[in-house]
Scaffold this active site. Structure first.
Site, PDB file in Angstrom:
ATOM      1  N   ARG A 154      47.950  35.173  43.648  1.00  0.00           N
ATOM      2  CA  ARG A 154      48.264  35.517  42.270  1.00  0.00           C
ATOM      3  C   ARG A 154      49.665  36.117  42.261  1.00  0.00           C
ATOM      4  NH1 ARG A 154      43.060  37.392  43.377  1.00  0.00           N
ATOM      5  NH2 ARG A 154      41.411  36.398  42.152  1.00  0.00           N
ATOM      6  N   LYS A 178      42.238  41.466  43.552  1.00  0.00           N
ATOM      7  CA  LYS A 178      41.565  42.201  42.476  1.00  0.00           C
ATOM      8  C   LYS A 178      40.535  43.166  43.046  1.00  0.00           C
ATOM      9  CE  LYS A 178      41.991  38.894  38.667  1.00  0.00           C
ATOM     10  NZ  LYS A 178      41.255  38.065  37.701  1.00  0.00           N
ATOM     11  N   HIS A 256      51.189  30.666  38.021  1.00  0.00           N
ATOM     12  CA  HIS A 256      49.784  30.301  38.187  1.00  0.00           C
ATOM     13  C   HIS A 256      49.623  28.802  38.432  1.00  0.00           C
ATOM     14  CE1 HIS A 256      46.168  32.656  38.207  1.00  0.00           C
ATOM     15  NE2 HIS A 256      45.499  31.711  37.585  1.00  0.00           N
ATOM     16  N   ARG A 259      49.568  28.256  42.005  1.00  0.00           N
ATOM     17  CA  ARG A 259      48.258  28.634  42.552  1.00  0.00           C
ATOM     18  C   ARG A 259      47.277  27.459  42.369  1.00  0.00           C
ATOM     19  NH1 ARG A 259      44.763  33.035  43.794  1.00  0.00           N
ATOM     20  NH2 ARG A 259      42.901  33.219  42.502  1.00  0.00           N
ATOM     21  N   HIS A 282      38.349  34.184  44.925  1.00  0.00           N
ATOM     22  CA  HIS A 282      37.415  34.092  43.795  1.00  0.00           C
ATOM     23  C   HIS A 282      36.089  34.751  44.168  1.00  0.00           C
ATOM     24  CE1 HIS A 282      39.487  30.321  41.893  1.00  0.00           C
ATOM     25  NE2 HIS A 282      40.051  31.444  41.533  1.00  0.00           N
ATOM     26  N   TYR A 291      38.346  23.082  40.056  1.00  0.00           N
ATOM     27  CA  TYR A 291      39.349  22.239  40.718  1.00  0.00           C
ATOM     28  C   TYR A 291      38.785  20.869  41.089  1.00  0.00           C
ATOM     29  CZ  TYR A 291      42.169  26.406  40.773  1.00  0.00           C
ATOM     30  OH  TYR A 291      42.877  27.509  40.369  1.00  0.00           O
TER      31      TYR A 291
END
Length: 313
Positions: A154, A178, A256, A259, A282, A291
């Site tokens: 990110r 995160k 992004h 990414r 994730h 994806y």
């Protein structure tokens, strides 16, 4: 126990709790603050407040958001913020009821993420090597792009990387994502090469700064700004510049997007979906599964555009 008299105090206390108890990221807290401030503005215009807000008021607010032409995802996010606030208020005893508990939102339309072809990524990489005010800028730009595409980080993870995590010609890069969750991502040879060259250059700059009484930076991509590192906004602008130089449509290119390119190119090359989930950081594999749909769409386009029968009338 009644809640605070001032609505902004409701928001501040709620955000403090989110940060302390749930370890919410700064970006999450900023998003909650923006959304809830819009609710405050609407309430004040209608002579109401959080303490007296009813389900019908929340529904009226959502209708007003729709009338403003706000996107479905934006309306869903704002309702989520309202739900979180009132759940907190109920648990704290500020309200005897939760007026938002039964309200169903507009949901979110799942759109396929935009991505780039391998050729477009190559052109961006080439642009990074030539674009910049001086050699230092060009080395930094090259390292930024190589790391972003090689790891799928990110943008917030990339610009705030500590230099200590990248020293010693690493084969693996430790990324703090995160919720302060850490993950290890392998580095391709070209990314390692760009990293080694950039660290030598930034260290030389740091030595000059120290010689003039300054403090060395702890970040891989230092900046004179308040944060001490390159900002997300500056990198966003930079990647648009690289798109123009590389002959790629700027509308297609964001941090992004790189990414997404990292994930879709890995998947197209036969990588396991679980491995991609780990590399991207994730929490839920359903996030990564989108994806597979991107790849399906690209394969459809390939057949419709390149198959001999596609040109038959």
């Amino acid at each position: 126990m009644s809640g605070p008299a001032d609505m902004m105090r409701w928001i501040e206390t709620f955000l403090d709790a989110q940060a302390a108890e749930l370890d919410a990221s700064e970006n999450t807290l900023l998003a909650y603050a923006r959304d809830l401030k819009s609710v405050v503005a609407w309430l004040e215009a209608h002579g109401k407040d959080f303490a007296g807000m009813h389900r019908a008021d929340i529904e009226d607010y959502l209708v007003s958001c729709d009338a403003e032409g706000l996107a479905q995802a934006t309306r869903a996010r704002r309702l989520s913020a309202i739900k979180q606030l009132f759940r907190f208020a109920y648990e704290e005893g500020w309200r005897e009821d939760n007026p938002a508990i039964q309200i169903k939102g507009p949901g979110r339309q799942k759109s396929l993420p935009k991505t780039l072809s391998v050729d477009e990524v190559d052109r961006l990489m080439g642009a990074a090597q030539t674009h910049g005010r001086n050699q230092i800028d060009r080395l930094r730009n090259t390292c930024l792009m190589e790391l972003l595409y090689a790891t799928g980080m990110r943008v917030s993870e990339l610009v705030s990387l500590p230099v200590a995590a990248a020293r010693g010609d690493p084969r693996m890069l430790l990324i703090r994502g995160k919720g302060d969750k850490e993950r290890m991502v392998p580095l391709a040879p070209s990314a390692r090469d760009a990293l080694v060259v950039w660290i030598d250059a930034r260290d030389a700059e740091d030595e000059l700064k120290e010689a003039n009484g300054g403090d060395p930076s702890k970040f891989l991509f230092p900046s004179r700004g308040k944060l001490g590192h390159l900002t997300r906004h500056r990198f966003y602008a930079l990647i648009k510049e690289l798109a123009v130089v590389g002959g790629v449509s700027p509308d297609k290119v964001t941090p992004h997007t790189l990414r997404h390119a990292f994930a879709t190119h890995l998947l197209a090359g036969g990588a396991d979906l679980r491995a991609i989930q780990t590399l991207l950081g994730h929490a839920d594999i359903s996030t990564t599964e989108i994806y597979t749909h991107v790849l399906d769409e690209r394969l459809k386009e390939l057949v419709l555009e390149k198959h001999p029968l596609a040109n038959e009338s």
